[in-house]
Design a protein around this motif. Structure first.
Motif, short mmCIF file in Angstrom:
data_model
loop_
_atom_site.label_atom_id
_atom_site.label_comp_id
_atom_site.label_asym_id
_atom_site.label_seq_id
_atom_site.Cartn_x
_atom_site.Cartn_y
_atom_site.Cartn_z
N PRO A 49 -49.56 -4.75 10.85
CA PRO A 49 -50.83 -5.47 10.72
C PRO A 49 -51.30 -5.46 9.26
O PRO A 49 -51.87 -4.48 8.79
CB PRO A 49 -51.77 -4.65 11.61
CG PRO A 49 -51.21 -3.27 11.60
CD PRO A 49 -49.72 -3.40 11.42
N CYS A 50 -51.05 -6.53 8.53
CA CYS A 50 -51.42 -6.56 7.10
C CYS A 50 -52.60 -7.50 6.90
O CYS A 50 -52.53 -8.46 6.13
CB CYS A 50 -50.24 -6.96 6.24
SG CYS A 50 -49.48 -8.52 6.71
N SER A 51 -53.67 -7.23 7.63
CA SER A 51 -54.85 -8.11 7.57
C SER A 51 -55.45 -8.14 6.18
O SER A 51 -55.95 -9.17 5.72
CB SER A 51 -55.88 -7.67 8.60
OG SER A 51 -56.21 -6.31 8.43
N TYR A 52 -55.40 -7.02 5.47
CA TYR A 52 -56.01 -6.97 4.13
C TYR A 52 -55.25 -7.89 3.16
O TYR A 52 -55.85 -8.48 2.25
CB TYR A 52 -56.05 -5.54 3.60
CG TYR A 52 -54.71 -4.95 3.24
CD1 TYR A 52 -54.25 -4.95 1.93
CD2 TYR A 52 -53.88 -4.39 4.22
CE1 TYR A 52 -53.00 -4.42 1.60
CE2 TYR A 52 -52.64 -3.87 3.90
CZ TYR A 52 -52.21 -3.88 2.59
OH TYR A 52 -50.98 -3.36 2.26
N LEU A 54 -53.64 -10.68 4.13
CA LEU A 54 -54.03 -12.04 4.51
C LEU A 54 -55.41 -12.38 3.98
O LEU A 54 -55.65 -13.50 3.51
CB LEU A 54 -53.99 -12.20 6.03
CG LEU A 54 -54.34 -13.60 6.56
CD1 LEU A 54 -53.40 -14.65 5.99
CD2 LEU A 54 -54.30 -13.64 8.09
N ASP A 55 -56.33 -11.40 4.04
CA ASP A 55 -57.66 -11.63 3.47
C ASP A 55 -57.56 -11.99 1.99
O ASP A 55 -58.25 -12.89 1.51
CB ASP A 55 -58.53 -10.38 3.63
CG ASP A 55 -59.03 -10.19 5.05
OD1 ASP A 55 -59.15 -11.21 5.77
OD2 ASP A 55 -59.29 -9.05 5.45
N SER A 103 -45.72 -9.93 10.38
CA SER A 103 -47.02 -9.34 10.67
C SER A 103 -47.37 -9.41 12.16
O SER A 103 -46.90 -10.28 12.88
CB SER A 103 -48.12 -10.05 9.87
OG SER A 103 -47.85 -9.99 8.49
N PHE A 105 -50.71 -9.90 14.10
CA PHE A 105 -52.11 -10.25 13.98
C PHE A 105 -52.72 -10.47 15.36
O PHE A 105 -52.06 -10.97 16.28
CB PHE A 105 -52.29 -11.55 13.18
CG PHE A 105 -52.01 -11.40 11.70
CD1 PHE A 105 -52.56 -10.35 10.98
CD2 PHE A 105 -51.20 -12.31 11.05
CE1 PHE A 105 -52.32 -10.22 9.62
CE2 PHE A 105 -50.94 -12.19 9.70
CZ PHE A 105 -51.51 -11.13 8.97
N TYR A 108 -57.94 -13.45 15.95
CA TYR A 108 -58.87 -13.75 14.85
C TYR A 108 -58.11 -13.99 13.55
O TYR A 108 -58.39 -14.96 12.82
CB TYR A 108 -59.85 -12.58 14.68
CG TYR A 108 -60.76 -12.73 13.48
CD1 TYR A 108 -61.89 -13.54 13.54
CD2 TYR A 108 -60.48 -12.07 12.29
CE1 TYR A 108 -62.72 -13.68 12.44
CE2 TYR A 108 -61.30 -12.20 11.18
CZ TYR A 108 -62.42 -13.01 11.26
OH TYR A 108 -63.23 -13.16 10.16
N TYR A 109 -57.13 -13.14 13.27
CA TYR A 109 -56.39 -13.30 12.02
C TYR A 109 -55.34 -14.42 12.11
O TYR A 109 -54.99 -15.01 11.10
CB TYR A 109 -55.75 -11.97 11.60
CG TYR A 109 -56.73 -11.10 10.84
CD1 TYR A 109 -56.97 -11.33 9.49
CD2 TYR A 109 -57.44 -10.10 11.47
CE1 TYR A 109 -57.88 -10.57 8.78
CE2 TYR A 109 -58.36 -9.33 10.77
CZ TYR A 109 -58.58 -9.57 9.43
OH TYR A 109 -59.49 -8.83 8.74
N ARG A 110 -54.88 -14.71 13.32
CA ARG A 110 -53.99 -15.87 13.45
C ARG A 110 -54.76 -17.17 13.20
O ARG A 110 -54.25 -18.11 12.60
CB ARG A 110 -53.31 -15.90 14.82
CG ARG A 110 -52.34 -14.74 15.05
CD ARG A 110 -51.35 -15.01 16.16
NE ARG A 110 -51.94 -15.34 17.43
CZ ARG A 110 -52.40 -14.47 18.32
NH1 ARG A 110 -52.35 -13.16 18.05
NH2 ARG A 110 -52.91 -14.88 19.47
N LYS A 112 -57.33 -17.29 11.24
CA LYS A 112 -57.53 -17.26 9.79
C LYS A 112 -56.28 -17.76 9.07
O LYS A 112 -56.36 -18.44 8.03
CB LYS A 112 -57.86 -15.83 9.36
CG LYS A 112 -58.61 -15.73 8.06
CD LYS A 112 -59.21 -14.34 7.88
CE LYS A 112 -60.12 -14.34 6.67
NZ LYS A 112 -60.78 -13.03 6.50
#
Length: 395
Positions: A49-52, A54-55, A103, A105, A108-110, A112
């Motif tokens: 999970p590399c949400s940071y 992607l942000d 990743s 996700f 929500y992040y998908r 995004k």
């Protein structure tokens, strides 16, 4: 008041500032992309999970869009040298691809990620081919919220690139579901779709919404509206949604209501309906989409100017008799009352010399006269009277 000399001086100042500052900005941009790429590479062959990250990518792409002006001819390449900007944005595209592939996700992040990919298409269309396949994969996302997000942004592809017919085919093929369609030489008939069995309702809902947004972009809208209409005819559970979608489209395209909107497209819709072998019973059952409180007889009579030529050209005698039964008229009398309209459609097909033009010739020579039980002389008299009436009205 400012003099021309002072304005020129200010302009030169900003040009000098841009020339001195932008190389530093490019260096920082390269460092950010490299840093995020290293972070992704450190987890090679792992799902994480590399949400940071992607942000960070989303923020970076959004900032570049803002600085270059969305919808203008400016690009990052105008800010830096072409080679430097190409290298930087290629690295950014590779990074987006790696994050997508490696990743895990949540929805929500998908969602995004959908916005990030669409913004990248706007930012650099020439390089967006690297990520377009990933965007199409999200059309089949298991979560409806992600599919809905993509449905709302799918028009970006049609705003950015030409070749709308090919793009539309790509979108439809990536839904993962067969759809009744007639475009160009490709025809998917109703029996092929029905043989696949009932489709999950949420999937069909997002397909309808996606097609709605596609109607607002590009060409060949009649094909997209036809597909939406057929979905409602095959699946009654979709009729309320389709009515709402067509109502929204009528407002977006400045029609007073969906009936007025569909009137403009009814001819192509009905010709495609017959060509794809969609049930006429389903057409009548779904008449509420066209207009509320419309009796079957009145609806089928309204459709006759387009439906009768299509059925006669297809040599579908059984359906022709069924239409006459619903219209409460003998078949010969019904066809005779629309003789001029049928003749004009068949003549246009005969003269076009396009694929299937021979059917128009065959109808003109024999079929239509046999159906209505009149002679060639009587048919010509009917045409003459109609032409004379039309000419008098124009005078």
């Amino acid at each position: 008041m400012m003099t021309m000399r002072s304005i020129q001086g200010d302009l030169q100042y900003f040009l000098d500032l841009r020339q001195n500052v932008l190389p530093a900005v490019l260096a920082i941009l390269n460092l950010k992309v490299a840093s995020m790429t290293d972070a992704v590479n450190s987890y090679e062959n792992l799902k994480f999970p590399c949400s940071y990250i992607l942000d960070g990518i989303c923020c970076l792409v959004a900032s570049l869009l803002l600085s270059n002006g969305v919808g203008t001819q400016n690009t990052v390449a105008s800010s830096f040298t072409k080679r430097e900007s190409e290298e930087c944005l290629t690295s950014l595209g590779d990074l987006v691809t790696k994050v997508f592939d490696n990743s895990l996700f949540d929805w929500y992040y998908r969602a995004k990620l959908v916005n990030c990919l669409c913004n990248f298409v706007l930012l650099r269309p020439q390089l967006a081919q690297l990520v377009i396949d990933k965007l199409f994969m999200l059309l089949r996302d298991p979560d409806y919220r992600v599919r809905l997000c993509l449905a709302r942004r799918i028009g970006v592809l049609f705003q950015t690139w030409d070749g709308h017919f090919e793009l539309f085919q790509d979108v439809c093929s990536n839904f993962g579901r067969k759809l009744v369609t007639s475009s160009g030489e490709k025809i998917v008939r109703a029996r092929e779709v029905l043989s696949a069995g009932p489709q999950p309702r949420p999937i069909m809902e997002t397909i309808v919404v996606t097609l709605m947004h596609l109607v607002l972009h590009g060409e060949k809208n009649r094909v997209r509206v036809f597909i939406i209409y057929v979905v409602a005819s095959i699946d009654p559970s979709q009729r309320e949604l389709v009515s709402a979608v067509l109502g929204s489209l009528s407002k977006e395209t400045c029609y007073t209501n969906r009936t007025k909107f569909l009137e403009e497209l009814m001819g192509p819709i009905l010709f495609n309906w017959v060509a794809c072998g969609v049930s006429l019973v389903a057409l009548v059952e779904a008449r509420g989409i066209f207009a509320s409180n419309l009796e079957p007889m009145n609806f089928i009579k309204y459709c006759c100017p387009w439906l009768l030529p299509a059925l006669i050209l297809q040599e579908d005698a059984n359906s022709l008799k069924w239409v006459a039964k619903v219209a409460c008229q003998p078949c010969a009398a019904l066809v005779k009352s629309h003789f001029v309209h049928i003749f004009s459609v068949c003549m246009a097909m005969h003269c076009s010399k396009k694929a299937g033009w021979e059917r128009g010739s065959r109808v003109l020579e024999t079929s239509i006269l046999l159906i209505v039980h009149i002679s060639e002389h009587e048919g010509m008299n009917s045409l003459t009277r109609k032409c004379t009436f039309t000419y008098c009205l124009q005078l």
